[in-house]
Write a protein that holds these residues in place. Structure first.
Motif, mmCIF file in Angstrom:
data_model
loop_
_atom_site.group_PDB
_atom_site.id
_atom_site.type_symbol
_atom_site.label_atom_id
_atom_site.label_comp_id
_atom_site.label_asym_id
_atom_site.label_seq_id
_atom_site.Cartn_x
_atom_site.Cartn_y
_atom_site.Cartn_z
ATOM 1 N N ASN A 104 0.807 -1.276 0.117
ATOM 2 C CA ASN A 104 -0.060 0.061 0.022
ATOM 3 C C ASN A 104 0.661 1.297 0.036
ATOM 4 O O ASN A 104 1.487 1.517 1.041
ATOM 5 N N GLU A 140 1.580 -4.380 -9.763
ATOM 6 C CA GLU A 140 -0.040 -4.348 -10.290
ATOM 7 C C GLU A 140 -0.595 -3.553 -9.338
ATOM 8 O O GLU A 140 -0.742 -3.795 -8.100
ATOM 9 N N ARG A 141 -1.322 -2.449 -10.175
ATOM 10 C CA ARG A 141 -2.052 -1.407 -9.016
ATOM 11 C C ARG A 141 -3.604 -1.670 -9.050
ATOM 12 O O ARG A 141 -3.989 -1.715 -10.088
ATOM 13 N N THR A 142 -4.093 -1.800 -7.905
ATOM 14 C CA THR A 142 -5.720 -1.700 -7.950
ATOM 15 C C THR A 142 -6.013 -0.895 -6.767
ATOM 16 O O THR A 142 -5.410 -0.076 -6.393
ATOM 17 N N ASN A 143 -7.577 -1.020 -6.684
ATOM 18 C CA ASN A 143 -7.915 0.016 -5.734
ATOM 19 C C ASN A 143 -7.745 -0.374 -4.506
ATOM 20 O O ASN A 143 -7.886 0.530 -3.340
ATOM 21 N N LYS A 144 -7.323 -1.671 -3.983
ATOM 22 C CA LYS A 144 -6.935 -2.162 -2.751
ATOM 23 C C LYS A 144 -5.406 -1.745 -2.617
ATOM 24 O O LYS A 144 -5.102 -2.039 -1.368
ATOM 25 N N VAL A 196 -1.419 -2.483 -4.024
ATOM 26 C CA VAL A 196 -0.444 -3.020 -5.028
ATOM 27 C C VAL A 196 0.026 -4.425 -4.528
ATOM 28 O O VAL A 196 0.053 -4.828 -3.214
ATOM 29 N N THR A 197 0.212 -5.236 -5.671
ATOM 30 C CA THR A 197 0.980 -6.636 -5.395
ATOM 31 C C THR A 197 2.114 -6.758 -6.360
ATOM 32 O O THR A 197 2.146 -6.100 -7.542
#
Length: 324
Positions: A16, A48-52, A54-55
């Protein structure tokens, strides 16, 4: 570049950017920019970026492994340089399992304090799992353990002694005129052992089972939580035991105990040195490990009392000063 690596590591571990920015006391745009610069430099997408949050991508996982190693190396270098520049006394964090900590380490440390007074030790006595974890996490410089050794690629393992488990009886026992017994004779006597789960107990059980003895045949009359307690019970004639030969050297010299070998089936366990494979040893740490590898010197040290250690330390100091 080190700052970029620290930023990458924090983002990878928190998953995050907002949390990472709070921990590092940096703005989110600054962190995002540094991550982008790293990705551009290495030509790969690390997150990888998401609304929740990063991974890590597959490339990011590979990069994370190397970044951790690089930061650990830089940390070790800073600590060593700082210690030299400030002329600090060297502190060695040392771990040992119970038998080593109680019967080997005191004499070794006593000798080192006499011959190299500029070195301090902080010692932790614990089980093998605890010491191994501390070495892996670099909370401890050197670990000394007995028995089976865990295998990790980050762990260096060096055997420095082979400890024999022997049958110990009081000197007034009918078997005291003998030097050995057979496996078949063990069930004839009351046996005092360490508690289930102890390293010594495990080694004993595995060794006897491998040699064809049914453990249910043993007449275990008492289970105790320390070697010292077992020795007290055996000296009172309340049973015999199977423990490390190192732990009863003095009592045998004083004719309190007699040790017997198990015929055709001696039981040995290795004593090992654990260090972290990703850490470079200091000269003080190497001095300790070199001493442990000197079998003749180590054997002498273990058997000495503190008065003899003082004399031995004086000879070593003279030898070092004269260059011999």
């Amino acid at each position: 570049m080190e700052q970029h690596f620290n930023v990458f590591k924090e983002v990878a571990e928190t998953k995050n950017i907002t949390l990472a920015s709070k921990k590092l006391h940096m703005s989110q745009p600054s962190i995002s920019l540094q991550i982008q610069n790293l990705e551009n430099q290495y030509g790969a997408r690390f997150f990888e970026r998401t609304n929740k949050g990063v991974t890590l991508t597959r490339e990011g996982e590979i990069f994370y492994t190397h970044v951790r190693s690089i930061l650990n190396i830089l940390k070790d270098a800073k600590e060593q340089i700082c210690a030299i520049s400030k002329d600090q006394r060297r502190l060695i964090f040392l771990g040992a399992t119970l038998t080593i900590g109680e019967y080997i380490l005191p004499n070794i440390l006593a000798l080192l304090y006499k011959t190299h007074p500029g070195v301090d030790f902080k010692v932790k006595i614990a089980n093998t799992d605890s010491i191994t974890q501390d070495i892996l996490e670099k909370k401890m410089h050197i670990g000394l353990i007995e028995g089976p050794v865990p295998r990790y690629k980050e762990l260096n393992v060096e055997s420095f002694w082979e400890d024999e488990l022997v049958v110990v009886i009081p000197y007034f026992h009918p078997w005291a005129s003998r030097n050995s017994i057979t496996l078949a004779e063990l069930p004839l006597e009351r046996l005092v052992t360490r508690e289930e789960g102890s390293g010594t107990r495990k080694v004993m059980e595995i060794a006897l089972r491998e040699r064809g003895l049914d453990l249910s045949e043993l007449n275990i009359s008492m289970e105790l939580g320390s070697t010292h307690a077992i020795k007290q019970v055996v000296s009172a004639g309340l049973g015999i035991t199977i423990i490390s030969s190192l732990t009863v050297r003095r009592e045998c010299d004083l004719k309190i105990f007699k040790t017997l070998k198990i015929q055709d089936a001696p039981v040995y366990r290795p004593l090992s040195i654990l260090t972290n494979a990703n850490t470079t040893q200091t000269k003080d740490e190497r001095r300790l490990t070199n001493l442990l590898h000197d079998r003749d010197l180590l054997s002498d040290i273990i058997s000495m009392d503190f008065g003899e250690l003082e004399d031995h330390a004086s000879k070593l100091r003279f030898s070092q000063r004269s260059g011999k």
